[in-house]
Design an enzyme around this catalytic site. Structure first.
Site, mmCIF file in Angstrom:
data_model
loop_
_atom_site.group_PDB
_atom_site.id
_atom_site.type_symbol
_atom_site.label_atom_id
_atom_site.label_comp_id
_atom_site.label_asym_id
_atom_site.label_seq_id
_atom_site.Cartn_x
_atom_site.Cartn_y
_atom_site.Cartn_z
ATOM 1 N N GLY A 14 13.200 5.886 7.222
ATOM 2 C CA GLY A 14 11.916 6.202 6.572
ATOM 3 C C GLY A 14 11.488 7.616 6.895
ATOM 4 O O GLY A 14 10.312 7.896 7.114
ATOM 5 N N ALA A 15 12.476 8.524 6.875
ATOM 6 C CA ALA A 15 12.274 9.867 7.437
ATOM 7 C C ALA A 15 11.823 10.897 6.413
ATOM 8 O O ALA A 15 11.492 12.020 6.772
ATOM 9 C CB ALA A 15 13.586 10.335 8.077
ATOM 10 N N ARG A 17 9.231 11.467 4.594
ATOM 11 C CA ARG A 17 7.865 12.009 4.502
ATOM 12 C C ARG A 17 6.995 11.371 5.584
ATOM 13 O O ARG A 17 7.449 10.499 6.329
ATOM 14 C CB ARG A 17 7.284 11.734 3.112
ATOM 15 C CG ARG A 17 7.113 10.251 2.829
ATOM 16 C CD ARG A 17 6.671 9.983 1.402
ATOM 17 N NE ARG A 17 6.477 8.564 1.187
ATOM 18 C CZ ARG A 17 6.395 7.986 -0.011
ATOM 19 N NH1 ARG A 17 6.497 8.718 -1.100
ATOM 20 N NH2 ARG A 17 6.206 6.689 -0.123
ATOM 21 N N GLY A 56 18.582 23.944 20.234
ATOM 22 C CA GLY A 56 19.855 23.498 19.635
ATOM 23 C C GLY A 56 19.731 22.237 18.797
ATOM 24 O O GLY A 56 20.747 21.660 18.400
ATOM 25 N N SER A 143 2.117 -1.535 13.022
ATOM 26 C CA SER A 143 0.812 -1.263 12.405
ATOM 27 C C SER A 143 -0.181 -2.226 13.042
ATOM 28 O O SER A 143 0.222 -3.248 13.610
ATOM 29 C CB SER A 143 0.918 -1.555 10.902
ATOM 30 O OG SER A 143 -0.353 -1.580 10.299
ATOM 31 N N TYR A 157 2.972 -7.327 3.473
ATOM 32 C CA TYR A 157 2.946 -6.228 4.449
ATOM 33 C C TYR A 157 2.514 -6.758 5.816
ATOM 34 O O TYR A 157 3.167 -6.493 6.842
ATOM 35 C CB TYR A 157 1.991 -5.136 3.964
ATOM 36 C CG TYR A 157 1.952 -3.918 4.855
ATOM 37 C CD1 TYR A 157 3.072 -3.102 5.012
ATOM 38 C CD2 TYR A 157 0.803 -3.569 5.550
ATOM 39 C CE1 TYR A 157 3.047 -1.983 5.836
ATOM 40 C CE2 TYR A 157 0.759 -2.452 6.364
ATOM 41 C CZ TYR A 157 1.885 -1.660 6.512
ATOM 42 O OH TYR A 157 1.849 -0.559 7.327
ATOM 43 N N ALA A 160 5.305 -9.036 7.157
ATOM 44 C CA ALA A 160 6.517 -8.301 7.567
ATOM 45 C C ALA A 160 6.265 -7.495 8.847
ATOM 46 O O ALA A 160 7.159 -7.384 9.703
ATOM 47 C CB ALA A 160 6.974 -7.374 6.441
ATOM 48 N N LYS A 161 5.066 -6.927 8.990
ATOM 49 C CA LYS A 161 4.775 -6.172 10.220
ATOM 50 C C LYS A 161 4.667 -7.128 11.419
ATOM 51 O O LYS A 161 5.071 -6.774 12.529
ATOM 52 C CB LYS A 161 3.496 -5.346 10.064
ATOM 53 C CG LYS A 161 3.656 -4.113 9.173
ATOM 54 C CD LYS A 161 4.699 -3.116 9.681
ATOM 55 C CE LYS A 161 4.578 -1.751 9.020
ATOM 56 N NZ LYS A 161 5.768 -0.905 9.221
HETATM 57 N N1 LIG Z 1 -0.025 5.789 6.980
HETATM 58 C C1 LIG Z 1 -0.641 4.807 7.597
HETATM 59 O O1 LIG Z 1 -1.878 4.698 7.585
HETATM 60 C C2 LIG Z 1 0.150 3.793 8.374
HETATM 61 C C3 LIG Z 1 -0.542 2.938 9.259
HETATM 62 C C4 LIG Z 1 0.177 1.992 9.991
HETATM 63 C C5 LIG Z 1 1.538 1.902 9.851
HETATM 64 N N2 LIG Z 1 2.191 2.731 8.971
HETATM 65 C C6 LIG Z 1 3.648 2.584 8.887
HETATM 66 O O2 LIG Z 1 4.232 3.821 9.219
HETATM 67 C C7 LIG Z 1 5.509 3.910 8.587
HETATM 68 C C8 LIG Z 1 5.601 5.223 7.858
HETATM 69 O O3 LIG Z 1 4.635 5.226 6.820
HETATM 70 P P1 LIG Z 1 4.040 6.558 6.202
HETATM 71 O O4 LIG Z 1 2.599 6.549 6.505
HETATM 72 O O5 LIG Z 1 4.817 7.730 6.647
HETATM 73 O O6 LIG Z 1 4.170 6.378 4.643
HETATM 74 P P2 LIG Z 1 5.306 5.743 3.705
HETATM 75 O O7 LIG Z 1 4.914 4.341 3.464
HETATM 76 O O8 LIG Z 1 5.420 6.601 2.563
HETATM 77 O O9 LIG Z 1 6.632 5.840 4.538
HETATM 78 C C9 LIG Z 1 7.635 4.932 4.386
HETATM 79 C C10 LIG Z 1 8.973 5.650 4.254
HETATM 80 O O10 LIG Z 1 9.982 4.638 4.262
HETATM 81 C C11 LIG Z 1 10.862 4.843 3.173
HETATM 82 N N3 LIG Z 1 11.391 3.558 2.716
HETATM 83 C C12 LIG Z 1 10.683 2.496 2.283
HETATM 84 N N4 LIG Z 1 11.504 1.512 1.905
HETATM 85 C C13 LIG Z 1 12.761 1.962 2.105
HETATM 86 C C14 LIG Z 1 14.040 1.400 1.902
HETATM 87 N N5 LIG Z 1 14.198 0.161 1.404
HETATM 88 N N6 LIG Z 1 15.125 2.138 2.216
HETATM 89 C C15 LIG Z 1 14.988 3.391 2.702
HETATM 90 N N7 LIG Z 1 13.800 3.980 2.923
HETATM 91 C C16 LIG Z 1 12.698 3.269 2.619
HETATM 92 C C17 LIG Z 1 9.993 5.499 2.086
HETATM 93 O O11 LIG Z 1 10.788 6.169 1.111
HETATM 94 C C18 LIG Z 1 9.109 6.425 2.919
HETATM 95 O O12 LIG Z 1 9.734 7.668 3.133
HETATM 96 C C19 LIG Z 1 5.638 2.707 7.668
HETATM 97 O O13 LIG Z 1 6.403 1.728 8.310
HETATM 98 C C20 LIG Z 1 4.198 2.254 7.516
HETATM 99 O O14 LIG Z 1 4.145 0.867 7.232
HETATM 100 C C21 LIG Z 1 1.533 3.664 8.248
#
Ligand SMILES: NC(=O)c1ccc[n+]([C@@H]2O[C@H](COP(=O)([O-])OP(=O)(O)OC[C@H]3O[C@@H](n4cnc5c(N)ncnc54)[C@H](O)[C@@H]3O)[C@@H](O)[C@H]2O)c1
Length: 254
Positions: A14-15, A17, A56, A143, A157, A160-161
């Site tokens: 999930g890298a 963004r 590095g 989360s 969601y 799953a969390k």
């Molecule tokens: N932003 C918030 O407020 C918040 C709060 C609590 C937890 N989170 C958790 O933090 C993590 C990162 O979320 P974020 O805020 O950066 O936004 P986000 O939901 O956009 O990030 C999720 C990333 O996972 C990738 N992804 C999703 N499904 C995928 C799959 N099947 N295969 C490969 N990649 C996949 C997406 O392309 C995305 O880059 C997530 O697990 C999210 O549930 C976010």
């Protein structure tokens, strides 16, 4: 306390963004060889252009769909033995809350695959190498929705969390004897992706202000806030911490 990861291979899911991207930037700046996995090609390209390597540090990006076990295993096998796995993939996959009886199986599975299924595949892929090395670090990004009902209102969601938190605790128990720690960071609200931005806009100005006032530190989080906690848990300084869920939310609660 100074934390560096020279000579370490770090895989981040999930890298492309948001939080995952911030975690990659943090590790690359501190000397790690980072392998970044996601299914967003443009996001991975943007990340590669953005990182500022230090000591590095290097970045490799790989496309992989966490719903596909073969793809995840192939992408991780190509890294060689992994020292640190950070599972940040997840989120709500563009979905909005709706009555539970109207949720389709495809919608349910898509969120499960991203948050919990991907963790299953990625952990299975790294554990044999970590056991062989005699140690390793796994950090999941859960989360508040893994500990209580979700602000998103999305049942898959929340469910799953909770599953991800359970897996974190169970693996900590199983892998401790092999020198592998397994912990989770539970972020508060961050305006990282279109999904979270939509949620933020839905609160309106008064709702946004009220949300910030409920946070003792009086601000929303940034990806670097989450990355710092992850890097601590991935470091030698956290070698006797396992099975924990650390809220990083500007508040005493997740
Ligand atoms: N932003 C918030 O407020 C918040 C709060 C609590 C937890 N989170 C958790 O933090 C993590 C990162 O979320 P974020 O805020 O950066 O936004 P986000 O939901 O956009 O990030 C999720 C990333 O996972 C990738 N992804 C999703 N499904 C995928 C799959 N099947 N295969 C490969 N990649 C996949 C997406 O392309 C995305 O880059 C997530 O697990 C999210 O549930 C976010």
């Amino acid at each position: 306390m100074e934390i560096y990861f020279e000579g370490k291979t770090v895989v981040v899911t999930g890298a492309a963004r948001g939080i995952g991207g911030g975690i990659v930037e943090g590790f690359v700046a501190r000397g790690a060889r980072v392998v970044a996995l996601d299914l967003l090609e443009d996001g991975l390209a943007g990340l590669a252009a953005r990182v500022v390597p230090g000591r590095g540090g290097t970045l490799e990006t790989r496309m992989a769909d966490g719903a596909n076990g073969d793809e995840v295993h192939a992408a991780i096998a190509a890294c060689g033995p992994v020292d640190v796995l950070v599972h940040a993939a997840g989120g709500v996959r563009g979905q909005a809350p709706k009555p539970f009886e109207t949720v389709s199986e495809a919608e349910w599975r898509e969120i499960y695959d991203a948050n919990a299924g991907f963790a299953f595949h990625a952990c299975q892929a790294v554990i044999p190498g970590m056991k062989q090395k005699g140690g390793g670090r796994i950090v999941t990004i859960s989360s508040g929705a893994g500990l209580k009902p979700s602000l998103t209102g999305i049942q898959a969601y929340c469910s799953a969390k909770h599953a991800l938190v359970g897996l974190t605790r169970q693996l900590a128990h199983e892998l401790g004897p092999f020198g592998i720690t397994v912990n989770s960071v539970a972020p508060g609200f961050l305006r990282t992706s279109p999904d979270y931005e939509r949620q933020w806009q839905s609160y309106g100005e008064a709702g946004q202000q009220a949300m910030i006032e409920r946070i003792p530190m009086r601000r929303l989080g940034e990806p670097a806030d989450i990355a710092h906690a992850v890097m601590f848990l991935a470091s030698d300084y956290a070698s006797w911490i396992t099975g924990q869920v650390l809220p990083v939310s500007g508040a005493p609660f997740p």
